[in-house]
Design an enzyme around this catalytic site. Structure first.
Site, PDB file in Angstrom:
ATOM      1  N   SER A  99       0.826  -1.211   0.000  1.00 15.06           N
ATOM      2  CA  SER A  99       0.000   0.000   0.000  1.00 15.06           C
ATOM      3  C   SER A  99       0.856   1.254   0.000  1.00 15.06           C
ATOM      4  O   SER A  99       0.626   2.178  -0.782  1.00 15.06           O
ATOM      5  CB  SER A  99      -0.925   0.004   1.217  1.00 15.06           C
ATOM      6  OG  SER A  99      -1.792  -1.109   1.198  1.00 15.06           O
ATOM      7  N   TYR A 131      -3.080 -10.279   3.848  1.00 15.72           N
ATOM      8  CA  TYR A 131      -3.025  -8.861   4.190  1.00 15.72           C
ATOM      9  C   TYR A 131      -4.429  -8.409   4.547  1.00 15.72           C
ATOM     10  O   TYR A 131      -5.296  -8.326   3.679  1.00 15.72           O
ATOM     11  CB  TYR A 131      -2.464  -8.083   2.995  1.00 15.72           C
ATOM     12  CG  TYR A 131      -2.242  -6.598   3.206  1.00 15.72           C
ATOM     13  CD1 TYR A 131      -2.317  -6.004   4.460  1.00 15.72           C
ATOM     14  CD2 TYR A 131      -1.942  -5.787   2.111  1.00 15.72           C
ATOM     15  CE1 TYR A 131      -2.101  -4.646   4.625  1.00 15.72           C
ATOM     16  CE2 TYR A 131      -1.724  -4.433   2.262  1.00 15.72           C
ATOM     17  CZ  TYR A 131      -1.801  -3.867   3.524  1.00 15.72           C
ATOM     18  OH  TYR A 131      -1.593  -2.512   3.682  1.00 15.72           O
ATOM     19  N   LYS A 133      -0.689 -10.013   7.971  1.00 10.50           N
ATOM     20  CA  LYS A 133      -0.429  -8.641   8.398  1.00 10.50           C
ATOM     21  C   LYS A 133      -1.756  -8.037   8.818  1.00 10.50           C
ATOM     22  O   LYS A 133      -2.690  -7.958   8.025  1.00 10.50           O
ATOM     23  CB  LYS A 133       0.183  -7.810   7.276  1.00 10.50           C
ATOM     24  CG  LYS A 133       0.402  -6.355   7.685  1.00 10.50           C
ATOM     25  CD  LYS A 133       0.805  -5.463   6.522  1.00 10.50           C
ATOM     26  CE  LYS A 133       0.972  -4.023   6.996  1.00 10.50           C
ATOM     27  NZ  LYS A 133       1.243  -3.081   5.876  1.00 10.50           N
ATOM     28  N   ILE A 170       4.819  -5.118  10.188  1.00 10.40           N
ATOM     29  CA  ILE A 170       5.104  -4.501   8.894  1.00 10.40           C
ATOM     30  C   ILE A 170       4.575  -3.085   9.011  1.00 10.40           C
ATOM     31  O   ILE A 170       3.363  -2.874   9.051  1.00 10.40           O
ATOM     32  CB  ILE A 170       4.416  -5.248   7.736  1.00 10.40           C
ATOM     33  CG1 ILE A 170       4.890  -6.698   7.680  1.00 10.40           C
ATOM     34  CG2 ILE A 170       4.702  -4.541   6.407  1.00 10.40           C
ATOM     35  CD1 ILE A 170       4.146  -7.548   6.648  1.00 10.40           C
TER      36      ILE A 170
END
Length: 350
Positions: A62, A159, A189, A245
């Site tokens: 992102s 994610y 994540k 992260i």
């Protein structure tokens, strides 16, 4: 020594760079002014800067404006990152690459292209375009990551980022079931910031019998539970989490890594916990403030600190000069910069 600086190399077809607990950064993609072409020299500099501090790179996420990149540009960034890491002697550090796309088919295609370009791991978000259908469709959500994991040549990380997916937010049951059922999934994540969810998932995958009952397709790719921000690394560590992260590691890589190291060390030496908590407070406040300025704000700070950063690719707007200066002057930002300078030993930034 950071947990990210201890790997192995191999010439066989399997993952040669183990995925380890620690701090990873979603690396920004830098663009040349006017043309908006890739600014590879700035990208190379930033990859080397963060990786030598012990931060693992995540390409085309992102923060890396993956949505604004062509397939060819993604491959260029992967090859450039791998060449840069190898060039500074960090051949053991793995590359995690964002591969989420609008369809399952294209996501799998991106996984294959990433592997061909030199990626070690993929991380896939689901598109929010059809969130009205998918958001409450458990079978559909599970099918997305299940098929990707089955067909990707490299291990895949889930994610979970509701803000970028039309509000789609995987619960701990879905994530845990995927971890059990999909041996080529290597972690999650959690940019939802839900510490309770992290605790529940970590309790399952960090259990003593998980690895034997549900072995991974590749032994070097365990199922890691990673936060999406750096603001809860200490509680995450004590809940058997594996790091984060975090976009903040672009601005303060040394401080982010030190926070993780202190947190882990405090598990065996309680005298280190107060210092870990002090670091956590500084980074949590900075994360709260800087994250609100998004990609443009992070790039502004990098420009101030290191002389590169630039602006996002259109239509994402740059931060205004007044807002950027206010972000720079904010006491949360300045406390972070002071800590980072103390740890890195670098002279005052311009």
């Amino acid at each position: 020594m950071s947990p990210l600086t201890n790997g192995v190399s191999s010439a066989n077809g399997q993952v040669s760079r183990p995925l380890r607990p620690g701090i990873y950064a979603p690396i920004p993609t830098f663009f040349l002014p006017e043309s908006e072409d890739l600014d590879l020299p700035s990208f190379e500099t930033h990859i080397a800067r963060t990786a030598t501090a012990g931060v693992g790179p995540l390409i085309a996420g992102s923060m890396g404006e993956a949505l604004h990149l062509s397939h060819a540009e993604r491959a260029t960034l992967i090859r450039t990152a791998r060449k840069t890491l190898d060039g500074v002697g960090l051949t053991h550090i793995p590359l995690v690459v964002g591969t989420g796309a609008g369809s399952t088919r294209e996501t799998i295609e991106l996984c294959k292209e990433a592997a061909e370009a030199g990626a070690d791991y993929a991380i896939a978000v689901i598109s929010g375009y059809f969130a009205g259908v998918l958001g409450g469709h458990k079978a559909g959500l599970k099918a997305y990551w299940t098929e990707i994991a089955e067909k990707s040549p490299i291990p895949v990380m889930i994610y979970n980022y509701p803000a970028a997916c039309g509000g789609i937010d995987l619960d701990s049951d879905i994530i845990s079931e995927l971890a059990v059922e999909c041996p080529n999934l290597c972690g999650v994540k959690l940019t939802c910031g839900n510490v309770g969810k992290l605790t529940r998932v970590a309790d399952i995958v960090s259990g003593s019998d998980f690895a034997s009952k549900f072995p991974r397709k590749n032994k070097n790719a365990p199922f890691l539970v990673l936060g999406g921000y750096v603001d809860f690394v200490v509680p995450s560590t004590y809940a058997n989490g594996h790091g984060a992260i975090t976009g903040l590691a672009n601005v303060a890589p040394h401080a982010s890594v030190k926070l993780f190291e202190l947190s882990v060390a405090s598990l065996n030496d309680a005298s280190l916990l107060p210092e870990a908590q002090r670091f956590q407070g500084i980074l949590a406040r900075a994360d709260f403030t800087i994250a609100k300025a998004s990609i443009a704000g992070t790039k502004y700070l990098l420009e101030k600190l290191y002389g590169y950063g630039g602006v996002p690719r259109k239509p994402l707007p740059p931060i205004s000069s007044d807002a950027g200066q206010a972000l720079w002057d904010h006491p949360h930002t300045q406390d972070l910069i002071k800590l980072e300078r103390e740890l890195s030993g670098k002279v005052k930034a311009r």
